[in-house]
Design an enzyme around this catalytic site. Sequence first.
Site, PDB file in Angstrom:
ATOM      1  CG  HIS A 115      -0.232  -0.166   2.558  1.00  0.00           C
ATOM      2  ND1 HIS A 115       0.403  -1.335   2.943  1.00  0.00           N
ATOM      3  CD2 HIS A 115       0.056   0.669   3.405  1.00  0.00           C
ATOM      4  CE1 HIS A 115       0.763  -1.191   4.081  1.00  0.00           C
ATOM      5  NE2 HIS A 115       0.806  -0.015   4.331  1.00  0.00           N
ATOM      6  CG  HIS A 156       0.963   5.460   3.943  1.00  0.00           C
ATOM      7  ND1 HIS A 156       0.110   5.413   4.917  1.00  0.00           N
ATOM      8  CD2 HIS A 156       1.883   4.239   3.874  1.00  0.00           C
ATOM      9  CE1 HIS A 156       0.547   4.161   5.479  1.00  0.00           C
ATOM     10  NE2 HIS A 156       1.549   3.771   5.104  1.00  0.00           N
TER      11      HIS A 156
HETATM   12  P1  AMP Z   1       1.875   0.454   7.293  1.00  0.00           P
HETATM   13  O1  AMP Z   1       2.611   1.084   8.564  1.00  0.00           O
HETATM   14  O2  AMP Z   1       2.669   1.115   6.152  1.00  0.00           O
HETATM   15  O3  AMP Z   1       1.643  -0.920   7.102  1.00  0.00           O
HETATM   16  O4  AMP Z   1       0.531   1.098   7.224  1.00  0.00           O
HETATM   17  C1  AMP Z   1      -0.634   0.438   7.715  1.00  0.00           C
HETATM   18  C2  AMP Z   1      -1.738   1.614   7.607  1.00  0.00           C
HETATM   19  O5  AMP Z   1      -3.168   0.873   7.333  1.00  0.00           O
HETATM   20  C3  AMP Z   1      -2.010   2.423   8.583  1.00  0.00           C
HETATM   21  O6  AMP Z   1      -1.674   3.760   8.443  1.00  0.00           O
HETATM   22  C4  AMP Z   1      -3.206   2.166   9.329  1.00  0.00           C
HETATM   23  O7  AMP Z   1      -3.690   3.233  10.245  1.00  0.00           O
HETATM   24  C5  AMP Z   1      -4.120   1.596   8.085  1.00  0.00           C
HETATM   25  N1  AMP Z   1      -5.000   0.827   8.499  1.00  0.00           N
HETATM   26  C6  AMP Z   1      -5.291  -0.398   8.956  1.00  0.00           C
HETATM   27  N2  AMP Z   1      -6.328  -0.890   8.997  1.00  0.00           N
HETATM   28  C7  AMP Z   1      -7.237   0.077   8.153  1.00  0.00           C
HETATM   29  C8  AMP Z   1      -8.572  -0.029   7.737  1.00  0.00           C
HETATM   30  N3  AMP Z   1      -9.441  -1.054   8.341  1.00  0.00           N
HETATM   31  N4  AMP Z   1      -8.870   1.004   7.077  1.00  0.00           N
HETATM   32  C9  AMP Z   1      -8.251   1.858   6.715  1.00  0.00           C
HETATM   33  N5  AMP Z   1      -7.055   2.003   7.020  1.00  0.00           N
HETATM   34  C10 AMP Z   1      -6.441   0.963   7.849  1.00  0.00           C
END
Ligand code: AMP
Length: 137
Positions: free
Chosen positions: A99, A101
Amino acid sequence: MENCIFCKIIKGEIPAAKVYESDKFLAFLDISPCNKGHTLIIPKEHYVSLNEIPNEDGKEFGELQIKLAKSVMEATNAGGFNLLLNDGKVAGQEVMHAHLHIQPRFNTDEFSYKWTHTKYEEGEIQKFQDKIKEFLQ
Ligand code: AMP
């Protein structure tokens, strides 16, 4: 992937504030944003790493980053934005479904990337330059 939270969002099993959807990609708001409007772009296929996204999907992925970054800026009146992709546990990836950001930034926000800087020894930068170029071929 059964236990992947992003796969569940793709399948509609859990809700998300979606802003873009195509056959290959989905974008939705991060549930715990660094700033309001923080958006995630994910491939619909369960790839753990960016490196698994096939070349033929790169054009849509690249164009989507530009388009969404603009839209997030306009929608939030941000002064700038960061693109961040944590790839691998060692890089801080917590959700093991690739993903990107898009993080809108404001003069007043308290969010920052801080890292320590390292140095190349004499001649070392060229070795890294040559090696990366070699793997690009
Ligand atoms: P990372 O640390 O790059 O793996 O970031 C994962 C991101 O996913 C974090 O910023 C979380 O806030 C986001 N996240 C986790 N669960 C959800 C969800 N159900 N809906 C939207 N964002 C999410």
